[in-house]
Write an enzyme that holds these catalytic residues in place. Structure first.
Site, PDB file in Angstrom:
ATOM      1  N   SER A   1      -0.289 -15.048  -1.507  1.00 45.44           N
ATOM      2  CA  SER A   1       1.177 -15.336  -1.878  1.00 45.44           C
ATOM      3  C   SER A   1       1.621 -16.467  -0.643  1.00 45.44           C
ATOM      4  O   SER A   1       2.148 -16.896  -1.204  1.00 45.44           O
ATOM      5  CB  SER A   1       1.989 -14.253  -2.864  1.00 45.44           C
ATOM      6  OG  SER A   1       1.930 -13.304  -1.727  1.00 45.44           O
TER       7      SER A   1
ATOM      8  N   CYS B   1      -5.468 -10.424  -1.480  1.00 44.56           N
ATOM      9  CA  CYS B   1      -4.086  -9.904  -2.222  1.00 44.56           C
ATOM     10  C   CYS B   1      -3.887  -8.719  -2.585  1.00 44.56           C
ATOM     11  O   CYS B   1      -5.256  -8.846  -3.688  1.00 44.56           O
ATOM     12  CB  CYS B   1      -2.845 -10.969  -2.054  1.00 44.56           C
ATOM     13  SG  CYS B   1      -1.432 -10.126  -2.969  1.00 44.56           S
ATOM     14  N   ASN B   2      -3.780  -7.968  -2.630  1.00 40.59           N
ATOM     15  CA  ASN B   2      -3.823  -6.754  -2.530  1.00 40.59           C
ATOM     16  C   ASN B   2      -3.251  -6.667  -4.394  1.00 40.59           C
ATOM     17  O   ASN B   2      -3.673  -6.020  -5.653  1.00 40.59           O
ATOM     18  CB  ASN B   2      -3.022  -5.152  -2.511  1.00 40.59           C
ATOM     19  CG  ASN B   2      -4.367  -4.769  -1.235  1.00 40.59           C
ATOM     20  OD1 ASN B   2      -5.414  -4.132  -0.975  1.00 40.59           O
ATOM     21  ND2 ASN B   2      -4.038  -5.572   0.198  1.00 40.59           N
ATOM     22  N   THR B   3      -1.903  -7.527  -4.430  1.00 37.53           N
ATOM     23  CA  THR B   3      -1.538  -7.580  -5.468  1.00 37.53           C
ATOM     24  C   THR B   3      -2.117  -8.234  -6.604  1.00 37.53           C
ATOM     25  O   THR B   3      -2.131  -7.572  -7.800  1.00 37.53           O
ATOM     26  CB  THR B   3       0.224  -7.552  -5.196  1.00 37.53           C
ATOM     27  OG1 THR B   3       1.276  -6.650  -5.076  1.00 37.53           O
ATOM     28  CG2 THR B   3       1.079  -7.618  -6.422  1.00 37.53           C
TER      29      THR B   3
ATOM     30  N   CYS C   1      -1.006  -3.550   2.213  1.00 41.18           N
ATOM     31  CA  CYS C   1      -0.682  -4.610   1.785  1.00 41.18           C
ATOM     32  C   CYS C   1      -0.678  -6.232   2.525  1.00 41.18           C
ATOM     33  O   CYS C   1      -0.994  -5.627   3.974  1.00 41.18           O
ATOM     34  CB  CYS C   1       1.024  -5.078   1.303  1.00 41.18           C
ATOM     35  SG  CYS C   1       0.845  -7.050   1.765  1.00 41.18           S
ATOM     36  N   THR C   2      -2.049  -7.336   3.032  1.00 39.97           N
ATOM     37  CA  THR C   2      -2.213  -8.341   3.766  1.00 39.97           C
ATOM     38  C   THR C   2      -1.081  -8.559   4.710  1.00 39.97           C
ATOM     39  O   THR C   2      -1.245  -8.689   5.893  1.00 39.97           O
ATOM     40  CB  THR C   2      -3.141  -9.250   3.610  1.00 39.97           C
ATOM     41  OG1 THR C   2      -2.002  -9.799   2.388  1.00 39.97           O
ATOM     42  CG2 THR C   2      -4.060  -8.782   2.807  1.00 39.97           C
ATOM     43  N   HIS C   3      -0.088  -8.240   4.664  1.00 40.31           N
ATOM     44  CA  HIS C   3       1.053  -8.770   5.113  1.00 40.31           C
ATOM     45  C   HIS C   3       0.886  -7.654   6.374  1.00 40.31           C
ATOM     46  O   HIS C   3       1.868  -7.484   7.795  1.00 40.31           O
ATOM     47  CB  HIS C   3       2.819  -8.998   4.517  1.00 40.31           C
ATOM     48  CG  HIS C   3       2.264 -10.084   4.024  1.00 40.31           C
ATOM     49  ND1 HIS C   3       2.201 -10.297   2.196  1.00 40.31           N
ATOM     50  CD2 HIS C   3       2.769 -11.394   4.025  1.00 40.31           C
ATOM     51  CE1 HIS C   3       2.063 -11.588   2.370  1.00 40.31           C
ATOM     52  NE2 HIS C   3       3.590 -12.219   3.258  1.00 40.31           N
TER      53      HIS C   3
END
Length: 264
Positions: free
Chosen positions: A8, A70-72, A182-184
């Site tokens: 995202s 992105c996990n989501t 989360c990749t962030h």
């Protein structure tokens, strides 16, 4: 042909740096859905539509595989993407299984940090149900951390204040492993390590995801022997300022991983 990575926003750059490390002779394309970031607090069906639209941009490029960094996005759309695309599609999920395995002998608990949408999804809850046979996994949503990351806000005092508040309800000594779901979040790995008890392991899915990518490319004889680790950045808003931000975030994360390591 390039390997595409999708997120995202800039979070998936944490996966990109791992991909460049493991596959230095590959070239990459990184697409951020800047029109709709962040995903983690939006309705599921709305996010799925955004992901499918973004994939239309990726398939216009000469790519041989796609990593949903992105996990989501993985939890919402991975099956549909795999069924609709004729190239390998590799997804991510929070590293709950390895975290539980790490904790078996220590008697410690596991804390999973992720976005609200990831934690609500059946895919995540089925994963926990499948691997958490000792009932040691707890989950904590940190949606604001995505917003900090998107703003390139790495101010240690501000981030520590936020994280201390979020973690204040937990007895941190109980936890042996914290999962960055989360990749962030890996952008804040060092700050988290300073707040957690010594020797708490911090794990994320980047290494395993890229290893899976490498295995799939090897099986399909798709590995590149002549690339140079070149990265081409795109975003759905076609915003040159955001592309500059992604390049800056890439350099920030590269600098972080060159520093002395923390427990993982």
């Amino acid at each position: 042909m390039r390997i595409a990575l999708f997120d995202s926003g800039i979070g998936g750059i944490s996966v990109l740096t791992e991909a460049v490390r493991q596959l230095p002779k590959e070239d990459f394309l990184y697409l951020a859905d800047t029109l709709h970031v962040p995903y983690g607090s939006k309705p599921k069906e709305q996010v799925k539509q955004h992901i499918l639209e973004a994939m239309k941009l990726i398939v216009q490029e000469p790519v041989k595989a796609v990593v949903i960094a992105c996990n989501t996005a993985t939890s919402i759309a991975i099956e549909e993407l795999r069924s609709s695309m004729d190239i390998p599609v590799i997804g991510m999920e929070p590293s709950v299984k390895p975290a539980v395995e790490m904790s078996r002998s220590s008697g410690k608990r596991v804390l999973v940090l992720a976005t609200p949408l990831t934690l609500r999804e059946n895919k995540y809850n089925e994963l926990v149900h499948r691997v958490d046979d000792m009932s040691i996994v707890d989950s904590l949503p940190l949606p604001e951390l995505v917003e900090y990351c998107e703003a390139l806000n790495f101010d240690p005092d501000e981030i520590k204040t936020y994280l201390r508040d979020k973690l204040s309800a937990y007895s941190l000594e109980q936890y042996g492993t914290v999962v960055l779901g989360c990749t962030h979040y890996p952008f804040y790995k060092r700050i988290l390590a300073e707040l957690l008890p010594a020797n708490t392991r911090l794990v994320d899915g980047s290494r395993g995801t890229v290893k899976r990518l490498k295995d799939i490319l090897e099986q399909g004889s798709l590995l590149n022997e002549y690339g140079q680790g070149d990265v081409h950045f795109l975003c759905t808003s076609h915003d040159e300022a955001y592309i500059h931000k992604m390049k800056k975030a890439y350099q920030i994360f590269l600098a972080q991983i060159e520093e002395p390591s923390i427990p993982e």
